[in-house]
Design a protein around this motif. Structure first.
Motif, PDB file in Angstrom:
ATOM      1  N   PRO A   1       3.130   5.734 -12.032  1.00 28.68           N
ATOM      2  CA  PRO A   1       3.680   6.098 -10.715  1.00 28.68           C
ATOM      3  C   PRO A   1       3.356   5.099  -9.595  1.00 28.68           C
ATOM      4  O   PRO A   1       4.256   4.745  -8.830  1.00 28.68           O
ATOM      5  CB  PRO A   1       3.076   7.475 -10.437  1.00 28.68           C
ATOM      6  N   PRO A   2       2.114   4.614  -9.461  1.00 32.07           N
ATOM      7  CA  PRO A   2       1.883   3.638  -8.391  1.00 32.07           C
ATOM      8  C   PRO A   2       2.688   2.344  -8.562  1.00 32.07           C
ATOM      9  O   PRO A   2       3.204   1.805  -7.584  1.00 32.07           O
ATOM     10  CB  PRO A   2       0.382   3.342  -8.475  1.00 32.07           C
TER      11      PRO A   2
ATOM     12  N   ALA B   1       9.312   0.003  -3.286  1.00 30.46           N
ATOM     13  CA  ALA B   1       9.031  -0.582  -1.974  1.00 30.46           C
ATOM     14  C   ALA B   1       9.503  -2.034  -1.906  1.00 30.46           C
ATOM     15  O   ALA B   1      10.071  -2.462  -0.900  1.00 30.46           O
ATOM     16  CB  ALA B   1       7.532  -0.495  -1.673  1.00 30.46           C
ATOM     17  N   MET B   2       9.304  -2.781  -2.976  1.00 30.43           N
ATOM     18  CA  MET B   2       9.759  -4.173  -2.998  1.00 30.43           C
ATOM     19  C   MET B   2      11.287  -4.257  -3.009  1.00 30.43           C
ATOM     20  O   MET B   2      11.864  -5.140  -2.387  1.00 30.43           O
ATOM     21  CB  MET B   2       9.194  -4.911  -4.218  1.00 30.43           C
ATOM     22  N   GLN B   3      11.937  -3.324  -3.697  1.00 29.00           N
ATOM     23  CA  GLN B   3      13.403  -3.287  -3.653  1.00 29.00           C
ATOM     24  C   GLN B   3      13.886  -3.019  -2.236  1.00 29.00           C
ATOM     25  O   GLN B   3      14.860  -3.609  -1.784  1.00 29.00           O
ATOM     26  CB  GLN B   3      13.942  -2.192  -4.574  1.00 29.00           C
ATOM     27  N   HIS B   4      13.210  -2.124  -1.541  1.00 31.68           N
ATOM     28  CA  HIS B   4      13.592  -1.824  -0.161  1.00 31.68           C
ATOM     29  C   HIS B   4      13.401  -3.057   0.722  1.00 31.68           C
ATOM     30  O   HIS B   4      14.247  -3.375   1.544  1.00 31.68           O
ATOM     31  CB  HIS B   4      12.767  -0.655   0.380  1.00 31.68           C
TER      32      HIS B   4
ATOM     33  N   LEU C   1       0.822  -1.219   0.000  1.00 35.51           N
ATOM     34  CA  LEU C   1       0.000   0.000   0.000  1.00 35.51           C
ATOM     35  C   LEU C   1       0.853   1.264   0.000  1.00 35.51           C
ATOM     36  O   LEU C   1       0.535   2.234  -0.690  1.00 35.51           O
ATOM     37  CB  LEU C   1      -0.945   0.004   1.198  1.00 35.51           C
ATOM     38  N   ARG C   2       1.934   1.246   0.765  1.00 33.35           N
ATOM     39  CA  ARG C   2       2.820   2.415   0.782  1.00 33.35           C
ATOM     40  C   ARG C   2       3.427   2.638  -0.601  1.00 33.35           C
ATOM     41  O   ARG C   2       3.520   3.764  -1.068  1.00 33.35           O
ATOM     42  CB  ARG C   2       3.936   2.226   1.805  1.00 33.35           C
TER      43      ARG C   2
ATOM     44  N   CYS D   1       7.069   6.654   1.436  1.00 37.24           N
ATOM     45  CA  CYS D   1       8.341   6.048   1.836  1.00 37.24           C
ATOM     46  C   CYS D   1       8.105   4.623   2.344  1.00 37.24           C
ATOM     47  O   CYS D   1       7.219   4.404   3.174  1.00 37.24           O
ATOM     48  CB  CYS D   1       8.980   6.889   2.935  1.00 37.24           C
ATOM     49  N   PRO D   2       8.887   3.656   1.858  1.00 40.15           N
ATOM     50  CA  PRO D   2       8.691   2.279   2.316  1.00 40.15           C
ATOM     51  C   PRO D   2       9.059   2.057   3.780  1.00 40.15           C
ATOM     52  O   PRO D   2       8.581   1.122   4.403  1.00 40.15           O
ATOM     53  CB  PRO D   2       9.593   1.452   1.404  1.00 40.15           C
ATOM     54  N   ARG D   3       9.881   2.939   4.356  1.00 42.05           N
ATOM     55  CA  ARG D   3      10.275   2.758   5.744  1.00 42.05           C
ATOM     56  C   ARG D   3       9.276   3.384   6.710  1.00 42.05           C
ATOM     57  O   ARG D   3       8.725   2.716   7.572  1.00 42.05           O
ATOM     58  CB  ARG D   3      11.653   3.354   6.002  1.00 42.05           C
ATOM     59  N   CYS D   4       8.989   4.678   6.551  1.00 46.06           N
ATOM     60  CA  CYS D   4       8.143   5.365   7.539  1.00 46.06           C
ATOM     61  C   CYS D   4       6.691   5.519   7.094  1.00 46.06           C
ATOM     62  O   CYS D   4       5.803   5.672   7.915  1.00 46.06           O
ATOM     63  CB  CYS D   4       8.722   6.739   7.875  1.00 46.06           C
ATOM     64  N   GLY D   5       6.434   5.509   5.791  1.00 46.58           N
ATOM     65  CA  GLY D   5       5.069   5.634   5.296  1.00 46.58           C
ATOM     66  C   GLY D   5       4.521   7.044   5.327  1.00 46.58           C
ATOM     67  O   GLY D   5       3.337   7.258   5.112  1.00 46.58           O
TER      68      GLY D   5
END
Length: 144
Positions: free
Chosen positions: A119-120, A127-130, A30-31, A37-41
């Motif tokens: 963009p999404p 996010a998946m790379q992170h 979802l993020r 941001c994949p870390r903090c959202g």
């Protein structure tokens, strides 16, 4: 066999805070789809249409190592292309439209759909790379 012991010095060096709680895969997806941001959202990962920011403005996660390349473009084109071809086929078999009408109808629709979905999907790929650590960066293990 001996017992396994966890070294507390390793655990103390990992920052665990409420700011970056453990992430489920669903929340991460979802993020990514929202461009967060994949870390903090909280921070936006795009500075313009498809340009990533250097770092999250909220938590400082470096996104300079994120390189999704053309990975996000291929599924978008395949999905939108399949959808457009299916709809054009149904329209042709139902009403037998002329070729110029098909061009006027489907080309702008394809461009609009691809423009809205890129963009999404790129955010999802970042996010998946992170999550799976395929980026070059100094982020901490475990999605933190």
């Amino acid at each position: 066999m001996g017992r396994f012991r966890i070294r507390t010095s390793i655990l103390k060096s990992l920052p665990i805070s409420d700011e970056c709680p453990e992430l489920t895969l669903g929340k991460l997806i979802l993020r990514g789809l929202r461009g967060l941001c994949p870390r903090c959202g909280r921070g936006q990962i795009f500075s313009s249409y498809l340009t990533l920011v250097d770092a999250c403005p909220n938590c400082g996660l470096k996104l300079t190592g994120s390189d999704v390349g053309d990975g996000h473009v291929v599924p978008v084109i395949m999905m939108i292309g399949g959808l457009i071809i299916a709809m054009a086929t149904v329209m042709e078999l139902t009403w037998q439209l002329s070729l110029w009408l098909h061009a006027i109808l489907w080309f702008p629709l394809a461009v609009i759909l691809v423009t809205l979905t890129l963009p999404p999907i790129k955010g999802l790929f970042v996010a998946m790379q992170h999550r799976y650590r395929s980026t070059e960066g100094d982020s901490l293990p475990g999605g933190q």
